[in-house]
Scaffold this active site. Sequence first.
Site, PDB file in Angstrom:
ATOM      1  N   GLU A  22      -5.527  -8.094  -0.908  1.00  0.00           N
ATOM      2  CA  GLU A  22      -6.361  -8.044   0.736  1.00  0.00           C
ATOM      3  C   GLU A  22      -7.369  -8.105   0.597  1.00  0.00           C
ATOM      4  O   GLU A  22      -8.397  -6.959  -0.607  1.00  0.00           O
ATOM      5  CB  GLU A  22      -5.609  -6.409   1.656  1.00  0.00           C
ATOM      6  N   GLU A  51       0.781  -1.573   0.091  1.00  0.00           N
ATOM      7  CA  GLU A  51       0.329  -0.117   0.068  1.00  0.00           C
ATOM      8  C   GLU A  51       1.086   1.090  -0.139  1.00  0.00           C
ATOM      9  O   GLU A  51       1.157   2.568   0.885  1.00  0.00           O
ATOM     10  CB  GLU A  51      -0.470   0.343   1.238  1.00  0.00           C
TER      11      GLU A  51
END
Length: 506
Positions: free
Chosen positions: A291, A172
């Site tokens: 995710e 991320e």
Amino acid sequence: MKAKMTLHREFSIGETDKRIYGSFIEHLGRAVYTGIYEPGHPEADEKGFRKDVIKLVKDLDVPLVRYPGGNFVSGYNWEDGIGPVDKRPMRLDLAWGTKESNKVGINEFAQWAKKANTDVMMAVNLGTRDAEAARNIVEYCNFPKGSYWSDLRRSHGVQDPHNYKLWCLGNEMDGPWQICHRTADEYGRVAAEAAKVMKWTDPSIELVACGSSNARMPTFGSWEAEMLDHVYDLVDYVSLHIYFGNHESDTPNFLGRSLEMDNFIKTVAGICDLVKARKHSKKIVNLSFDEWNVWYHSNNADKQVEKWIEAPPILEDIYNMEDALVAGCMLITLLKNADRVKVACLAQLVNVIAPIMTVPGGNSWRQSIYYPFMDASLFGRGTVLRCPVTADKYDSKEYTDIPYIETVAVHNEGNNEIAIFAVNRNLKENLELEAGISGFGDCKVIEHRSLFNNDLKAANSAKEEKVKPVIQNGAKIEGLVGSKKLSVLLPPASWNVIRLKADVKA
């Protein structure tokens, strides 16, 4: 209410990669400590790993577990978790405001993964670290012997390399919450250099580049295009992350969120193909949805947790019936995109937004989302079929044209079985599903299993399992061989698995 679908052996989307049933263990909350690892527990083995948890993981048949993060990895020095345990440092984890003892590191996690019959998807720190650290960890994990880092591993008692084949280039990195987050150009340059030396160290590995943290990031789209300009020729997958919640207690809208997930997948795949065209490349970069889950129940409780303690109970969502329906819709969405999504990780596996929960010193138990994930993992391997569906639709606050039924089918040629996964989004009415079946010979119903509860807020606990599958009667197949029709009734607000035995003569 009725719905019609068509199952034909030749209507294929693609083969499932078993890695779409992966999961995730991060050094976060109680995922590791008192989750998978609790020395002194009655169920602990000689290494301190909880055997009751291992059994629940094995029952899910999880082929891959992403490790060690997550936000954690962007501040992680992997060297802290190797060597004598009593000499490892206690560190402050800035990502989650906790303390990390490093009692479990690379080699311990490898031991656990072997016991759980799973492989490891490693992530490298491209926040506070660089290409050199990334290269070194690949050498430590994968090089046989005769180099500094491989011989150091051997001195730590691990003679054979771990041979991890799938690696994440950070986590991320577009997010301002991430330690040392970067612009797309900055990340692309760092990731490209790390990718080069990692693959030079072990040419057999595959790499995952960080896509947008979610589809609502202001840089979504431009991030993928810009960073892929740097790394397209060096990586194999782009990552996607998404979490859904029901903050406004709007269940019809909540159940429609998987449409957003589907659009996210198709958009990122399109951007990958755009960069491919720009570069006149023949290479296809696929997707790693590493995710995904429901996450919102614990948000308020987490604000009250004291900082700088070890393994606090954070992100411990207790999932209910409607969460299981959303998880089921998300699993179906992954299967519908099996031609591009080759890796996926339910985030996470134990205690932290997880299907498995543990009581320190006590028992372990299954959350509601455990069951759709288990069903898909056990029965959703094979050829995903493109199943045209005719069904009524509804609109919600954020979405339009939400089908009352979300469904997909998978044909396992190895055992000649067809698994139909279906969610009835109608909260009040049964849904009668009629499926025309062609190309599978003489089919018979093996079982119809449903997950439902009249109380959509019903949840399991360490003491009671309120949400669990039940076997349904009434599914039937009629018609001539080669042109069969399945009729099955789906309860309101339910997850369903209808398994068929096919008599296919190749």
